[in-house]
Each structure stands twice: as C-alpha cells, then as structure tokens.
Write an enzyme that holds these catalytic residues in place. Structure first.
Site, PDB file in Angstrom:
ATOM      1  N   ARG A  10     -85.440  84.783  18.903  1.00 14.36           N
ATOM      2  CA  ARG A  10     -84.018  84.769  18.594  1.00 14.36           C
ATOM      3  C   ARG A  10     -83.687  85.761  17.488  1.00 14.36           C
ATOM      4  O   ARG A  10     -83.064  86.793  17.712  1.00 14.36           O
ATOM      5  CB  ARG A  10     -83.591  83.340  18.195  1.00 14.36           C
ATOM      6  CG  ARG A  10     -82.062  83.131  18.151  1.00 14.36           C
ATOM      7  CD  ARG A  10     -81.408  83.619  16.886  1.00 14.36           C
ATOM      8  NE  ARG A  10     -81.924  82.963  15.683  1.00 14.36           N
ATOM      9  CZ  ARG A  10     -81.553  83.291  14.457  1.00 14.36           C
ATOM     10  NH1 ARG A  10     -80.684  84.280  14.252  1.00 14.36           N
ATOM     11  NH2 ARG A  10     -82.087  82.681  13.401  1.00 14.36           N
ATOM     12  N   HIS A  16     -86.710  85.955   4.261  1.00 15.86           N
ATOM     13  CA  HIS A  16     -86.918  87.340   4.669  1.00 15.86           C
ATOM     14  C   HIS A  16     -87.740  88.039   3.584  1.00 15.86           C
ATOM     15  O   HIS A  16     -87.720  87.634   2.425  1.00 15.86           O
ATOM     16  CB  HIS A  16     -85.582  88.041   4.898  1.00 15.86           C
ATOM     17  CG  HIS A  16     -84.912  87.622   6.167  1.00 15.86           C
ATOM     18  ND1 HIS A  16     -84.244  88.504   6.980  1.00 15.86           N
ATOM     19  CD2 HIS A  16     -84.818  86.417   6.780  1.00 15.86           C
ATOM     20  CE1 HIS A  16     -83.755  87.859   8.039  1.00 15.86           C
ATOM     21  NE2 HIS A  16     -84.088  86.587   7.928  1.00 15.86           N
ATOM     22  N   CYS A  41     -80.850  91.340   9.145  1.00 14.75           N
ATOM     23  CA  CYS A  41     -79.440  90.945   9.124  1.00 14.75           C
ATOM     24  C   CYS A  41     -78.598  92.208   9.287  1.00 14.75           C
ATOM     25  O   CYS A  41     -78.787  93.180   8.546  1.00 14.75           O
ATOM     26  CB  CYS A  41     -79.087  90.250   7.809  1.00 14.75           C
ATOM     27  SG  CYS A  41     -77.326  89.846   7.639  1.00 14.75           S
TER      28      CYS A  41
END
Length: 314
Positions: free
Chosen positions: A14, A214, A245
C-alpha cells in the site's frame, strides 16, 4: 507459527506502491504478497480504497484482498481508508482491519483528504457505526491512524496536545487500535518515547497501539527502540524502504522491514518471521519494480556469524 512478541505489519503493497510511478500488475502483486505471507509476516496492508483516478496503482485492492484471503487465510489483512465511502467499499471485501487516517497537522489533513480535522473525526465515528452494523461473527477491526504526529512539512511543529486530543477522541469513538505515524520523518527518540507514553496513559490499556515510522533522517530504528521502551508492540515496515509522502519531496520511505525484523529478533523479541524468506520476497518485489530505489543494510551484510533469530530459538 511460534508465539509473537511484536507484530510487524508489511505496508509496502500500500504505502510503497502508491508512491512509485509504475503500476505493478495484479499477478505480480500477488506473487510478492504471497512470498511475504510465506515468510511468516502476520499482517499485511495490501492496498487502499481511494478513487482510482487519484491512486491508480491501488485500483485492484478489492481483488488483492480476495485472492490473499483465499491463499493465506491465517494472515491478517489490512486496507487503508480515507473516509466513509472508502469504508463502504472496503468492508464487503472482507479485510481483518480497516485503517482510517487523519492528520494531526491541519494543513496536511486539508491537502491529503481535503477536509478539516474535526470533519475527519466525525467521519471516523460514522465508520465505527457502519462496522458495528455488521454480523458480529465477522467483526472487522477499525484502526484510527494519526499522521504527521511528530511534525509536518507544511505546518512545521505539531503540538503534542493535539495528538493526545485526537487519540482520546478516536478511542472514545470506538477505535480498536490507534496508530501514530511519523509521516515525514521529523521524529526523534525522546519525542517518540514521550508521545507514546502519554497516548497510552490517555487511551488506557485495552486499545492496541501501533507505530509507523519513516527513515527520512536516519532515526527510524532508533525511534522504534524508543517506542518499544514506551510499551508499543505493533510496528509498520516497508520492504526495501519503499514509501514516502507526496507532500515531503525528497523524503525517503518507511523503515526497512528486513532491518526492523533483524533488530527485533536480535533483541530476543519474536516476530514469527523468517528472515531468509523475507529477503527472498524482497527480491521478488525488486524484480517487478526494476530501477526503483530500495534501501536497507541487512540485505547487504546478512546475518552475523552464529546468529539465531529469537523466533527460532528453543
């Protein structure tokens, strides 16, 4: 499968695929996800129910859920949803968990899901109510995710009080799990330890608490350690460090699943994951994404001589 001390969720199918330009074919996704499941990963986030025009890479999520459920019924399947419409599409496909996401940063929430934060909170309550209408025998868990919880490229600093407010509101609305995300890689270990400790105190012991980091500035695994010290036992990882992102240009992606699993296993924490098979799954992913940058150190250095993973220890 051995007992598990820490749940590692693979989010590459995803969070990783939505950030690459190439659309991986459905059969290729299934080859990769199947290898991830065979490696013993207990939970996989296989896609997202968002408009295909926005993220065409995930347009086949419904089929991916169905095929993965048929092939690996014991693996928990998660899908991301941005709103009630996403939940309406996701729930009939049969995932084990729907992961709703809102942002602690008002600016990021407006950009990401095109609504104020409090409207997202109201939508979350509607999603829980929709889930509660289902047959109790197939009760799907609802996870409330708080993105940009440690900072935002648009807003800058995010008040920790706002993260606590959102966590408490999600818990009161009926969340089975709350996930806190360092979406753009701003977090440091001291901040992580403090926020997770405060959130756990605020929501109580009965709601699962997960972390999503992250590795933008190289602190991903250090932040995992800080979260472990605060009692967190659920972590997301992206194979090969895929992800990122779109509102943080140049930022690297998720912490590397292979490195995360190695760290946990070397600390004596059982994940139930076979590292050799996990690396084999990574090779499949890389073969289907030629030229896509990947990261990680375990895959380069391998295991230390004599290393016995905790999941294999007697």
């Amino acid at each position: 499968m051995s007992e598990i001390d820490v749940v590692v969720q693979e989010v590459g199918p995803r969070d990783g695929l939505q950030n690459v330009e190439r659309t991986m074919p459905t059969d290729a996704k299934m080859e990769w996800i199947g290898a991830v499941c065979e490696a013993g990963v207990p939970q996989v986030q296989v896609g997202s129910f968002v408009p295909p025009r926005l993220i065409p890479q995930l347009a086949d999520t419904g089929e991916i859920v169905r095929r993965t459920r048929e092939g690996w019924p014991d693996v928990a399947l998660s899908v991301l949803i941005p709103n009630l419409k996403g939940a309406e599409l996701a729930l009939p496909t049969g995932p084990d968990q729907v992961a709703f996401v809102l942002s602690a940063s008002a600016a990021h929430n407006e950009r990401n899901v095109r609504r104020p934060v409090d409207e997202s909170l109201a939508d979350f309550a509607r999603i829980v109510a929709l889930r509660n209408e289902l047959d109790p025998g197939r009760r799907v868990k609802v996870s409330g995710g708080i993105a940009t919880a440690f900072g935002c490229t648009m807003q800058g600093a995010v008040p920790e009080a706002e993260v606590l407010r959102l966590a408490e509101t999600l818990a009161e609305a009926g969340a089975d799990r709350i996930g806190i995300a360092d979406t753009v890689g701003y977090a440091n270990p001291g901040q992580v330890r403090r926020v997770f400790t405060d959130v756990r105190a605020a929501i109580g012991p009965d709601i699962a608490l997960g972390a999503h980091f992250h590795d933008t500035r190289g602190l991903g695994l250090a932040n995992v350690l800080a979260a472990l010290e605060a009692g967190v036992r659920q972590f997301d990882g992206g194979m090969g460090g895929l992800g990122g992102c779109p509102y943080a240009p140049g930022a690297t992606g998720n912490i590397v699943t292979e490195d995360l699993v190695f760290m946990l296993e070397s600390m004596g924490l059982r994940t139930g994951i076979d590292l050799e098979r996990l690396v084999a799954a990574r090779r499949i992913m890389e073969a289907h994404l030629p030229g896509e940058p990947t990261h990680g150190t375990f895959v380069k250095a391998g295991a230390p001589k004599g290393f016995v993973p905790a999941s294999r220890a007697a």
